[in-house]
Every structure is written in C-alpha cells, then in structure tokens.
Design a protein around this motif. Structure first.
Motif, short mmCIF file in Angstrom:
data_model
loop_
_atom_site.label_atom_id
_atom_site.label_comp_id
_atom_site.label_asym_id
_atom_site.label_seq_id
_atom_site.Cartn_x
_atom_site.Cartn_y
_atom_site.Cartn_z
N ARG A 9 21.87 8.71 -6.76
CA ARG A 9 20.98 9.55 -7.57
C ARG A 9 20.28 8.73 -8.64
O ARG A 9 19.08 8.90 -8.90
CB ARG A 9 21.79 10.68 -8.22
N ILE A 10 21.03 7.82 -9.27
CA ILE A 10 20.43 6.93 -10.28
C ILE A 10 19.35 6.07 -9.64
O ILE A 10 18.25 5.88 -10.20
CB ILE A 10 21.50 6.03 -10.93
N ALA A 11 19.62 5.54 -8.46
CA ALA A 11 18.66 4.68 -7.76
C ALA A 11 17.39 5.46 -7.42
O ALA A 11 16.27 4.94 -7.55
CB ALA A 11 19.28 4.11 -6.49
N ILE A 12 17.53 6.70 -6.97
CA ILE A 12 16.37 7.53 -6.65
C ILE A 12 15.54 7.81 -7.90
O ILE A 12 14.30 7.77 -7.87
CB ILE A 12 16.80 8.84 -5.97
N LEU A 13 16.21 8.08 -9.01
CA LEU A 13 15.50 8.29 -10.28
C LEU A 13 14.69 7.05 -10.66
O LEU A 13 13.52 7.14 -11.04
CB LEU A 13 16.50 8.63 -11.39
N ILE A 14 15.32 5.88 -10.58
CA ILE A 14 14.62 4.64 -10.93
C ILE A 14 13.43 4.41 -10.00
O ILE A 14 12.34 4.05 -10.44
CB ILE A 14 15.60 3.45 -10.86
N ALA A 15 13.64 4.63 -8.68
CA ALA A 15 12.56 4.42 -7.71
C ALA A 15 11.38 5.34 -7.98
O ALA A 15 10.22 4.91 -7.95
CB ALA A 15 13.09 4.62 -6.30
N SER A 16 11.65 6.61 -8.23
CA SER A 16 10.56 7.56 -8.44
C SER A 16 9.84 7.30 -9.77
O SER A 16 8.61 7.35 -9.83
CB SER A 16 11.09 8.99 -8.39
N LEU A 17 10.59 7.00 -10.82
CA LEU A 17 9.97 6.73 -12.11
C LEU A 17 9.19 5.41 -12.08
O LEU A 17 8.18 5.27 -12.79
CB LEU A 17 11.03 6.68 -13.22
N ALA A 18 9.63 4.46 -11.26
CA ALA A 18 8.90 3.19 -11.14
C ALA A 18 7.48 3.43 -10.65
O ALA A 18 6.54 2.72 -11.03
CB ALA A 18 9.64 2.24 -10.20
N MET A 19 7.31 4.45 -9.81
CA MET A 19 5.98 4.72 -9.25
C MET A 19 4.99 5.19 -10.31
O MET A 19 3.78 5.17 -10.08
CB MET A 19 6.09 5.73 -8.10
N THR A 20 5.47 5.63 -11.47
CA THR A 20 4.54 6.02 -12.53
C THR A 20 3.72 4.82 -13.00
O THR A 20 2.63 4.97 -13.54
CB THR A 20 5.28 6.63 -13.73
N GLY A 21 4.24 3.61 -12.79
CA GLY A 21 3.50 2.41 -13.16
C GLY A 21 2.21 2.25 -12.40
O GLY A 21 1.29 1.56 -12.86
N SER A 22 2.10 2.90 -11.24
CA SER A 22 0.87 2.78 -10.44
C SER A 22 -0.33 3.44 -11.11
O SER A 22 -1.47 3.18 -10.75
CB SER A 22 1.08 3.40 -9.05
N PHE A 23 -0.09 4.31 -12.12
CA PHE A 23 -1.18 4.91 -12.86
C PHE A 23 -1.81 3.92 -13.84
O PHE A 23 -2.93 4.14 -14.31
CB PHE A 23 -0.70 6.15 -13.63
N PHE A 24 -1.11 2.84 -14.13
CA PHE A 24 -1.57 1.88 -15.12
C PHE A 24 -1.81 0.49 -14.54
O PHE A 24 -2.25 -0.41 -15.25
CB PHE A 24 -0.54 1.78 -16.25
N LEU A 25 -1.52 0.31 -13.26
CA LEU A 25 -1.65 -0.99 -12.62
C LEU A 25 -2.44 -0.84 -11.32
O LEU A 25 -2.35 0.19 -10.65
CB LEU A 25 -0.27 -1.57 -12.31
N PRO A 26 -3.21 -1.87 -10.93
CA PRO A 26 -3.93 -1.81 -9.65
C PRO A 26 -2.94 -1.81 -8.49
O PRO A 26 -1.88 -2.44 -8.56
CB PRO A 26 -4.77 -3.08 -9.66
N ILE A 27 -3.28 -1.11 -7.41
CA ILE A 27 -2.37 -1.01 -6.27
C ILE A 27 -2.69 -2.04 -5.18
O ILE A 27 -1.84 -2.34 -4.35
CB ILE A 27 -2.36 0.42 -5.68
N TRP A 28 -3.91 -2.55 -5.17
CA TRP A 28 -4.29 -3.52 -4.14
C TRP A 28 -5.35 -4.45 -4.71
O TRP A 28 -6.06 -4.11 -5.65
CB TRP A 28 -4.85 -2.80 -2.90
N ARG A 29 -5.44 -5.65 -4.14
CA ARG A 29 -6.52 -6.55 -4.55
C ARG A 29 -7.03 -7.34 -3.35
O ARG A 29 -6.27 -7.66 -2.43
CB ARG A 29 -6.05 -7.50 -5.65
N ILE A 30 -8.31 -7.63 -3.39
CA ILE A 30 -8.96 -8.47 -2.38
C ILE A 30 -9.58 -9.65 -3.12
O ILE A 30 -10.40 -9.45 -4.02
CB ILE A 30 -10.02 -7.69 -1.59
N GLU A 31 -9.21 -10.86 -2.74
CA GLU A 31 -9.72 -12.06 -3.38
C GLU A 31 -10.58 -12.84 -2.39
O GLU A 31 -10.28 -12.88 -1.19
CB GLU A 31 -8.57 -12.93 -3.88
N LEU A 32 -11.63 -13.45 -2.89
CA LEU A 32 -12.55 -14.25 -2.08
C LEU A 32 -12.70 -15.63 -2.70
O LEU A 32 -12.81 -15.76 -3.92
CB LEU A 32 -13.93 -13.58 -2.01
N TRP A 33 -12.70 -16.65 -1.85
CA TRP A 33 -12.93 -18.02 -2.29
C TRP A 33 -14.02 -18.66 -1.45
O TRP A 33 -14.13 -18.41 -0.25
CB TRP A 33 -11.67 -18.87 -2.16
N ALA A 34 -14.84 -19.48 -2.08
CA ALA A 34 -15.88 -20.24 -1.40
C ALA A 34 -16.22 -21.45 -2.27
O ALA A 34 -15.93 -21.46 -3.48
CB ALA A 34 -17.12 -19.38 -1.17
#
Length: 343
Positions: A9-34
């Motif tokens: 139960r503690i692990a599930i709480l931590i996992a679900s609350l961790a996902m709140t960070g996605s509201f403040f952080l980018p979920i994906w990135r695409i980088e280009l080099w040339a």
C-alpha cells in the motif's frame, strides 16, 4: 478478495503521488544534432504544451515539406492533464480500498494507457514525416522523415534522438513499482509472514527509495563561484555577488550570468518559456551571494545601481526593503518584475 500488504500500500501511494510530478516536468523530448547546430536543438513535450526550439525546428522542417508544429494540432494536450490526474486519484483509491485485485487492475490500466500513448505518438510521427508538401524546396524521392518512436535515427544530415523526459520517467517509475507490487502479492511474497520489525523495515525501505527517486529527478541549482565562473551570455567572469543570476533547465543544465541583463538576453535568444526552466534565479541585492526565485522577486531599475553589464537592475525578496532602500538613496528608479522585464 485478499488485502494488500502494508508495504504494498505504501509503494502504491508513492507510485501514484510520483506521477503528480508530470504536471511540472516534460514527459518526452526530441533532440536534433547537425554540423550547423553543434549544441543541438530540442523540443519538449509536456502534458499540456510544447517547449524548446519549436520555431527553429519548424523553420528547418519547412524546407523539406513538413507541417508547421502547433499546439493546436494536438487534442491530446486537452486530455492528458485530466488523464494523469485520474491515474493519481486511482492510485490513492487502490491504496485506500486495500484489495490485491485493485493493484492488478491499476497496473493493467497503466500498461494499456502506455501502449495507447506510444501508438498515438507513432501515428502522429508517421503522418508528420510522410505527408510532405510537394512544393517543398528540398525533395528526396522515397525519403520519409518520421522521427524515431524511441532511440536514435538519422534524418539527412540530422541525428534525431527521442526519449522520455523526467515526467515520462515518473510514469515508468510508477509502472515498475506497481509491477513489483503485483509480482510480490501474487507470486513471490504470498507465503511470507514478516514480523512487525521486518514489516516496518520494508515500509521504510520503499519510502526511502521513492523519496530518493523523486529528489534525484528534480534538477537543482549550482552555487556560483565568484571570480571563477563565466557568464553564459557575455563570457565575462562573474564577480559581483549582488547582480549574478542563474538558469537551471528541466533537464538539469545550469547557465550562469553576471547580470540580469545577460540572463534576459539569453532567455530571449532561446525563445524560451518559464516552463523550460526548473529554476530562474537571481542574487538578492541585500543578501550578497544569496539566490532567490526571479519569478517572485521584486526588481528595482535605476542607473545609480551600476551593475556589471549596465542592466542596472537589482532584485529583492522583500518589497518593503526595496522601498526603504529606494527612499534612502532617493534614486530615479522604477519598480518592476520578471513578467514585465522579459516582454
């Protein structure tokens, strides 16, 4: 229906609350080099918007006939914030209901959502890379420019790299934790009967791992070494601990400046948004060497300040102290803030 272990139960709480960070952080990135862009270009995908070098990438893609990337193209940006909030809420409900089958169902929903998201991403990339303007300046017969779903791919003279960002890793972390919980509940731990001390130790271990992961995922500021660090914009050595400033990207890269003028110029050149940065900091004029959040600071602009690059803007954490200093000095001054300065 069997109840969950307390540690699960503690692990599930931590996992679900961790996902709140996605509201403040980018979920994906695409980088280009040339060769012409040795420092690379980056587009970041958030739950509700895009950020990074989007307009520069649009300008380059115009020559090969790709569509102009606009946030309005993606109805997902309307849905994703609500979907993320739903998964956080579901995790709290599963932990509260305390049923083993609930953890299994929760994991299944997250896996299905992840698969749907990747399929949607692939389909968007396919349409974007194959439906090219026939009147484009550069046409290579049979060439498609679909960005990689995940990993690296060569597109003409550009190398494209597509990976999860911090917000995406939080979802991956949640999925891994739930996988371990389900595996333990249904297979590995079902015959174990830990005593109270062992149970308490397992709870502490899970909590510590979760907190350590969350802390590690948050980019941190770097202390400015006065007399040693170089300004990112003007390349002068940072000397004055009353006017220095710092940008910390959501990826953790740190850029230091000897004057708020330099930070603002760099910010404008990058065509940035505040959401691109985890921290936007500036020295408090009255507390030498102390960095404060520029987005909440009170700024005083006066010629008499004589900052290193003649920006002549000082930052204060307290509006009252700013006004006291202004009255004492009797400067010809203007009070402003970051929102006005960056326009």
């Amino acid at each position: 229906m069997k109840p969950l272990r307390t540690s699960s139960r503690i692990a599930i709480l931590i996992a679900s609350l961790a996902m709140t960070g996605s509201f403040f952080l980018p979920i994906w990135r695409i980088e280009l080099w040339a060769p012409q862009y040795p420092e690379g270009l980056m587009m970041k995908i958030w739950l509700s918007h895009l950020s990074g070098d989007v307009e520069i990438i649009n300008g380059l893609n115009h020559y090969i006939g790709m569509a102009h990337i606009k946030e309005e193209m993606f109805p997902e940006f309307i849905i994703l914030p609500y979907l993320a909030a739903l998964f956080v809420l579901l995790g709290l409900v599963v932990a509260w209901l305390n049923k083993r089958v609930g953890a299994l169902a929760y994991l299944g929903l997250i896996v299905i959502a992840g698969i749907v998201a990747m399929v949607d991403f692939y389909q968007w990339g396919y349409q974007y890379g194959h439906n090219l303007d026939p009147n484009a300046a550069i046409k290579v017969p049979g060439m498609a420019y679909q960005p990689p779903l995940i990993g690296y791919k060569k597109l003409l003279n550009f190398g494209a790299y597509s990976v999860p960002d911090w917000g995406g890793f939080l979802f991956i972390f949640a999925g891994l934790v739930l996988t371990l919980v389900v595996a333990c509940e249904y297979y590995f731990c079902k015959n174990l009967r830990p005593d109270s001390k062992t149970k308490l130790k397992s709870i502490r271990t899970v909590a510590a791992i979760g907190l350590l992961f969350l802390f590690a995922c948050t980019p941190q500021p770097s202390p400015i070494q006065y007399g040693h660090d170089q300004c990112e914009f003007c390349k002068m050595t940072i000397m004055d601990d009353r006017f220095a400033a710092e940008l910390v990207t959501t990826k953790g890269k740190v850029y230091k400046f000897d004057d708020l003028f330099c930070l603002n110029k760099y910010y404008q050149m990058q065509q940035a948004k505040d959401a691109d940065y985890q921290h936007i900091l500036v020295n408090d004029y009255l507390q030498k060497g102390t960095l404060i959040d520029l987005r909440h600071a009170h700024l005083l602009k006066a010629e008499a300040l004589r900052s290193p690059m003649a920006g002549n803007i000082a930052a204060f954490s307290s509006l009252e102290k700013l006004k006291v200093l202004e009255a004492e000095k009797q400067w010809q001054a203007e009070i402003t803030n970051w929102s006005n300065l960056k326009k």
